[in-house]
Motif scaffolding. Structure first.
Motif, mmCIF file in Angstrom:
data_model
loop_
_atom_site.group_PDB
_atom_site.id
_atom_site.type_symbol
_atom_site.label_atom_id
_atom_site.label_comp_id
_atom_site.label_asym_id
_atom_site.label_seq_id
_atom_site.Cartn_x
_atom_site.Cartn_y
_atom_site.Cartn_z
ATOM 1 N N LEU A 73 0.826 -1.201 0.000
ATOM 2 C CA LEU A 73 0.000 0.000 0.000
ATOM 3 C C LEU A 73 0.863 1.254 0.000
ATOM 4 N N VAL A 74 1.901 1.262 0.800
ATOM 5 C CA VAL A 74 2.796 2.428 0.855
ATOM 6 C C VAL A 74 3.576 2.575 -0.444
ATOM 7 N N PHE B 21 7.299 13.177 0.630
ATOM 8 C CA PHE B 21 8.292 12.561 1.496
ATOM 9 C C PHE B 21 7.822 12.571 2.950
ATOM 10 N N GLY B 22 7.183 13.647 3.377
ATOM 11 C CA GLY B 22 6.647 13.701 4.735
ATOM 12 C C GLY B 22 5.560 12.664 4.965
ATOM 13 N N PHE C 185 5.735 9.406 7.568
ATOM 14 C CA PHE C 185 4.669 9.140 8.527
ATOM 15 C C PHE C 185 4.084 7.740 8.327
ATOM 16 N N ALA C 186 3.871 7.352 7.072
ATOM 17 C CA ALA C 186 3.293 6.041 6.792
ATOM 18 C C ALA C 186 4.231 4.912 7.213
ATOM 19 N N VAL C 187 5.531 5.094 6.997
ATOM 20 C CA VAL C 187 6.487 4.058 7.393
ATOM 21 C C VAL C 187 6.491 3.893 8.910
ATOM 22 N N VAL C 188 6.472 4.989 9.651
ATOM 23 C CA VAL C 188 6.435 4.901 11.112
ATOM 24 C C VAL C 188 5.123 4.261 11.574
ATOM 25 N N LEU C 189 4.027 4.616 10.946
ATOM 26 C CA LEU C 189 2.732 4.038 11.293
ATOM 27 C C LEU C 189 2.700 2.532 11.018
#
Length: 115
Positions: A28-29, A85-86, A90-94
């Motif tokens: 998804l990311v 990029f922001g 955020f998505a990777v940390v989530l």
């Protein structure tokens, strides 16, 4: 060149939608990244693919001489890259936090947990 870029943008949009419809949250990311890149290329293509000098106006003139590049599309795409990029960070940390809690990457398995 615009026709080739139209096919590239279409391919990126198709790949992004395909990746976003998968069960894996990592895919998804990846789909979100492809979607933002496709949107950036679309903006560049729509603005015109003419190569030209920077839009600098000589002293005493009112318009640039010769063919000049459009700086607005470049500024919009640069802003979109930073925002993308922001969102990606955020998505990777989530995703990392969700994987720590649920211990699963599949969205169906995440839904079925009682946590």
């Amino acid at each position: 060149m615009e026709v080739v870029m139209a096919f590239v943008v279409g391919g990126l949009y198709a790949a992004a939608i395909y990746m976003m419809l998968r069960r894996s949250i990592v895919k998804l990311v990846i789909g979100l990244v492809l979607l933002s890149n496709a949107a950036n290329l679309l903006i560049f293509t729509v603005a015109g693919m003419t190569s030209g000098a920077p839009p600098l106006i000589s002293p005493g003139d009112t318009v640039p001489e010769g063919v000049a590049a459009d700086p607005l599309a470049q500024a919009v795409v640069l802003t979109a890259i930073v925002i993308g990029f922001g969102v990606l960070a955020f998505a990777v940390v989530l995703i990392h936090r969700a994987y720590e809690v649920v211990q699963a990457d599949d969205m169906d398995q995440m839904k079925d947990t009682d946590r």
